[in-house]
Design a protein around this motif. Structure first.
Motif, mmCIF file in Angstrom:
data_model
loop_
_atom_site.group_PDB
_atom_site.id
_atom_site.type_symbol
_atom_site.label_atom_id
_atom_site.label_comp_id
_atom_site.label_asym_id
_atom_site.label_seq_id
_atom_site.Cartn_x
_atom_site.Cartn_y
_atom_site.Cartn_z
ATOM 1 N N PHE A 50 24.458 3.318 32.665
ATOM 2 C CA PHE A 50 23.115 3.554 33.211
ATOM 3 C C PHE A 50 23.125 4.342 34.522
ATOM 4 C CE2 PHE A 50 21.292 -0.468 30.962
ATOM 5 C CZ PHE A 50 21.407 0.178 29.751
ATOM 6 N N THR A 51 24.215 5.065 34.767
ATOM 7 C CA THR A 51 24.309 5.848 36.003
ATOM 8 C C THR A 51 24.607 7.290 35.629
ATOM 9 O OG1 THR A 51 25.209 3.915 37.156
ATOM 10 C CG2 THR A 51 25.516 6.058 38.205
ATOM 11 N N ASN A 107 27.283 0.982 42.011
ATOM 12 C CA ASN A 107 27.320 2.394 42.418
ATOM 13 C C ASN A 107 27.873 2.549 43.832
ATOM 14 O OD1 ASN A 107 26.260 3.296 40.045
ATOM 15 N ND2 ASN A 107 24.173 3.573 40.804
ATOM 16 N N ASP A 144 17.778 -0.503 37.226
ATOM 17 C CA ASP A 144 18.701 -0.584 36.098
ATOM 18 C C ASP A 144 20.001 -1.296 36.431
ATOM 19 O OD1 ASP A 144 19.586 1.325 37.802
ATOM 20 O OD2 ASP A 144 19.978 2.844 36.267
ATOM 21 N N ARG A 174 13.287 4.987 39.835
ATOM 22 C CA ARG A 174 13.064 4.206 38.637
ATOM 23 C C ARG A 174 11.988 3.156 38.763
ATOM 24 N NH1 ARG A 174 16.787 4.877 35.212
ATOM 25 N NH2 ARG A 174 18.643 5.807 36.087
ATOM 26 N N ASP A 212 22.370 -1.270 38.695
ATOM 27 C CA ASP A 212 23.658 -0.641 39.010
ATOM 28 C C ASP A 212 23.832 -0.271 40.473
ATOM 29 O OD1 ASP A 212 21.926 1.481 39.173
ATOM 30 O OD2 ASP A 212 22.998 2.773 37.765
HETATM 31 MG MG LIG Z 1 21.353 4.006 37.424
#
Ligand SMILES: [Mg+2]
Ligand SMILES: Nc1ncnc2c1ncn2[C@@H]1O[C@H](COP(=O)(O)OP(=O)(O)O)[C@@H](O)[C@H]1O
Ligand SMILES: Nc1ncnc2c1ncn2[C@@H]1O[C@H](COP(=O)(O)OP(=O)(O)O)[C@@H](O)[C@H]1O
Ligand SMILES: [Mg+2]
Ligand SMILES: [Mg+2]
Ligand SMILES: [Mg+2]
Lengths: 208, 330, 330, 208
Positions: free
Chosen positions: B78-79, A39, A33, A176, A35
């Motif tokens: 999205f986290t 992150n 996704d 995911r 990120d």
């Molecule tokens: Mg995520």
């Protein structure tokens, strides 16, 4: 390896993650996704800040603070997993002010165990475990074979890097990427890639 | 990438400022990133907390209010949110009757909510959890992280929220939430990818005559790529996937959900085909939602979620609700 | 062009089938293309009829119901409805107290509603009209077709609808509708064009760092093209245009409206800036809407509409309404 | 020109509009809302159907039926305007079974007056009036100068075509294009273009 060493390691990771942020995010865009880079960049920036604001007294303290900060700041799958890895590693080191290669190997092994327990991933599931597990093994082997710290950290970094690349042909079974089924094949796992980066930072600090 | 934002780094905080300004019925803790019902905690009422990555608006903040959630925790885009944030929301809505976590089944959400539940437990709050995993595009097997939680999240939040509002105890509220999840199924289709502000480029590439089948809600590619075709046929693919997994029959709650960039007109066209499909199977869409409820930023596409109703579930669905995105009876 | 449609020719009919299936509170005459309140005509109540091109959903069909419209007439995409259709709706909702036409100021809408009013007059129905022209991007001069009707249409429909529901006579309902229009102003901004199914290609081209300022709701280009910039600055351009035309002050009803393809998250970010701007001017957003209310198919962008409230207007805004797209108090 | 002539004219318009549909829509996309081609295609298809279903008895009847059908089927600005133009023209012809060029000129003049009354546009406002007005003038002049019907229809078509092209440099003051202000300059008005098409169809039928 003293407290300074571990703090420098964290700073080195922070810089490396910042530099690789967009790359990690692109890896995650392909099978996740998009990120992972953001992150970890957010997480390790906070780690660097926390270590500066509350300088730890021991190597273990440095790792526990890093781990707690990741848990508090990252979110997503990688936050709790990396956070737990660093926390468990740090707790294993206890109050010792100077860490031997053997102790480091044991600490990283505890970190790996934490990731496994929390995430339930086996090697071959195309996750960070695929980079972390061979790195821990290589480190233990180097210790067993009595090499220098530098050689041991080299071996661990190389094993993590190989492990990360080896995720490319795998089909994901955790995280995911598993939603993609066979379409996850042909892409490097972002978490394995960042684990390789973390161990590369360890080698860099060790070689100074 | 063109987006109506001030800065990639302040997207979630700026959104929360907007939510705070627009909805006086909510109390927004911008610093801790929690959207509370203004009157939370309500003594004796089970508290409902949900959360997840941002970018799915109105999920979850749009469902905070009377008869639904007591608090929502938005993460980065999205986290999933972080444990401290969820724990603060949890203790903040506990009225002494315990708190239900409504968690979409993603590794990140599961782990962070679990840690938060532990932290809240340490503070003496009883926490139960409903795990939402309605997406039939993903098989629940040893070889996946299990089914994703998507559209059914809203059904669980609404129905469990109505039961909590009536004063039911935590175990009952959790029980009905799980029942809703067990009776719900979803399938999603994308015509275009989405673009996260941080990535700045679309999450995947899709040709002008291609669609993705079996997408989730995080901009990830779907299970398969297929040729674009008539709405009627696309709906058939989606509904067949649902019906194969849990045969459709009887009174059904149906949501045709837009992914964020889909014109409402097209969602109605899809709904017409969904209703026709249900009828073919001897089922009836007795309750329905058509619109953007669980989105993926600017993605074009839709998802369908069905829930096989019971008398109790219909009654709870019909109960009054007053939130920014879902409101009736008040 | 990828759209969730069956056929370019059946888009409006298929949409109406979906609306009929989704909303049992409506009666949809698919053949004549009219969306009626199920209980229309209501004896003694002034009937409200609006309509216009399709592609603006939920406008107008989404605003049919208790406390708002009695019927809506959707035309082809971006094409006003035809006189027969409007006349059929008008006679169909007349409960003996006359019918109000709420018409957006476009040549096509004006002419077709005028012809319909004549036809309805022939049938003995008293018809009054409120012309909505709130868009400050267009100067009302000899050199234009006058201001366009955009977001304020919804305000007029809601507030006049509430007064009609209370039993007020036609002249009063028309009077309050005109007052709402006089006190309302709008301005729109596009990040992307839209694509009509019939044209199949975007209505204009826009670079990756460009936006259109002063757009209408029919996919037409705006008054000027400008460089893309922060949400805060874009909002300032829009609000300055409104404030220049009718200085903002006091209690204000505000809508931040998405053009169809804009993520709700971004609309909240815009709303935060709008609220801040108002505060700067000594005005307050005491009532607000944030979401897709008056759209242009899949266009990305937003419009802001303000209305300077009075005690009467606030009371009527707050009155119960029960339609697919706007609902509270019931 | 008998009833058959007028029915054939309408059929010719139907075919021409069908062929030019996307072109007209593209003109409208530039300064309007991208529906003019679809609008007229829908309208004239319905006209052709109506004329086939209820064959008119007189030229005037053909034009009135065409006009009413356009009003019933098109919507938008062009529906009422073109519809009124044809209706007014048809009403002017009354019950006459055979129309002279002079009568046709008077009928089109009445159609133009209807458009002007309804839409309020002057020549130069960048609308269909800019094509229709010169066409009506050219037709009247040809009648006055005593040319053949063929010459008169040629002159009208040419004037409409020139009028349409002459809208390109104008700034619109009526209809949707006026919203664009100066940005409407440089584009041909779609309604003027379709009027030229309608008069070209008249010439085509006249030359058979
Ligand atoms: Mg995520
Ligand atoms: N169950 C798991 N066990 C170990 N690692 C996992 C697991 N699930 C996901 N991961 C790792 O996390 C990475 C993704 O992290 P990130 O993108 O930050 O979180 P998210 O998937 O929540 O968006 C994956 O590439 C994978 O290496
Ligand atoms: N007031 C007017 N008077 C005369 N012609 C007009 C007027 N307004 C618009 N038109 C004509 O109508 C054409 C547009 O028709 P169309 O696209 O079918 O309708 P709409 O503008 O409602 O979408 C314009 O190009 C112009 O020639
Ligand atoms: Mg990720
Ligand atoms: Mg139009
Ligand atoms: Mg047009």
């Amino acid at each position: 390896m003293d407290t300074r060493f571990f703090v420098t390691w964290m700073e080195e990771i922070t810089a490396a993650v910042r530099a690789a942020r967009d790359h990690l995010t692109r890896l995650d865009a392909a099978i996740g996704d998009a990120d992972h880079g953001t992150n970890l960049d957010r997480g390790f920036s906070a780690v660097a800040e926390a270590l500066a604001a509350r300088p730890p007294a021991t190597p273990g303290g440095a790792l526990v603070l890093a781990g707690s900060t990741l848990i508090r700041k990252v979110g997503g799958a990688s936050g709790p997993l990396y956070g737990t890895a660093f926390r468990e590693a740090g707790k294993t080191l206890g109050e010792t002010p100077e860490v031997s290669t053997a102790e480091l190997a044991a600490a990283l092994e505890a970190g790996l165990a934490g990731v496994r327990r929390l995430g339930g991933a086996e090697e071959g599931d195309k996750t960070m475990v695929d980079a972390l597990a061979p790195a821990v093994r290589a480190l233990a082997r180097a210790v067993h074979e009595g090499g220098t710290a530098g050689e041991a950290l080299d071996a661990a970094a190389a094993a993590a890097e190989d492990g990360a690349k080896a995720t490319i042909p795998l089909q994901a079974r955790k995280g995911r990427a598993s939603y993609l089924g066979p379409r996850s094949i042909g892409h490097e796992d972002p978490g394995a890639a960042s684990t390789a980066l973390i161990l590369d930072a360890l080698r860099t600090v060790g070689s100074r | 990438m063109k987006k109506l934002i001030n800065d990639v780094g302040s997207v979630v905080a700026d959104t929360l400022r907007g939510v705070a300004a627009a909805h006086p019925s909510l109390r927004v803790d911008v610093e801790n990133r929690i959207i509370f019902r203004r009157d939370a905690p309500r003594p004796g009422k089970v508290g409902l907390v949900s959360g997840g990555g941002s970018g799915h608006e109105p999920l979850h903040g749009g469902y905070v209010g009377y008869g639904m959630l007591d608090a929502a925790c938005p993460g980065e885009i999205f986290t999933s949110p972080v444990p401290d944030q969820i724990a603060t929301a949890t203790t903040g809505v506990d009225g002494g009757a315990g708190v239900l976590h409504i968690v979409k089944n993603y590794t990140g959400d599961v782990l962070n909510f679990e840690m938060a539940a532990e932290l809240s437990g340490d503070e003496g709050v009883e926490v139960a959890r409903v795990l939402v995993d309605d997406d039939v595009a993903v098989r629940d097997s040893l070889y996946t992280a299990g089914r994703r939680g998507t559209g059914a999240t809203l059904f669980v939040e609404k129905i469990a929220g109505a039961l909590a509002e009536s004063g039911a105890p935590l175990a009952e509220v959790a029980r009905v939430g799980r029942e809703v999840n067990d009776r719900s199924r979803s399938f999603g289709v994308a015509l275009t990818p989405c673009t996260t502000p941080a990535a700045g480029t679309p999450t995947f590439e899709l040709g002008d005559a291609e669609i993705e089948l079996g997408i989730g809600i995080h901009g990830e590619p779907g299970r398969t790529r297929a040729a674009h075709r008539e709405a009627r046929e696309i709906v058939r693919l989606a509904m067949d996937a649902i019906d194969d997994d849990l045969p459709l029959s009887g009174e059904t709650l149906v949501m045709v959900n837009g992914m964020g960039g889909t014109p409402l007109m097209e969602l109605y066209i899809v709904f017409a085909e969904v209703a026709a499909y249900l009828e073919e199977k001897g089922a009836t869409a007795v309750r329905s939602l058509v619109g953007d409820y669980v989105t993926s930023l600017d993605m074009q596409g839709f998802s369908v979620t069905t829930c096989a109703l019971t008398g109790e579930l219909t009654r709870l669905w019909d109960a009054p609700v007053e939130t920014p995105a879902l409101r009736w009876g008040r």
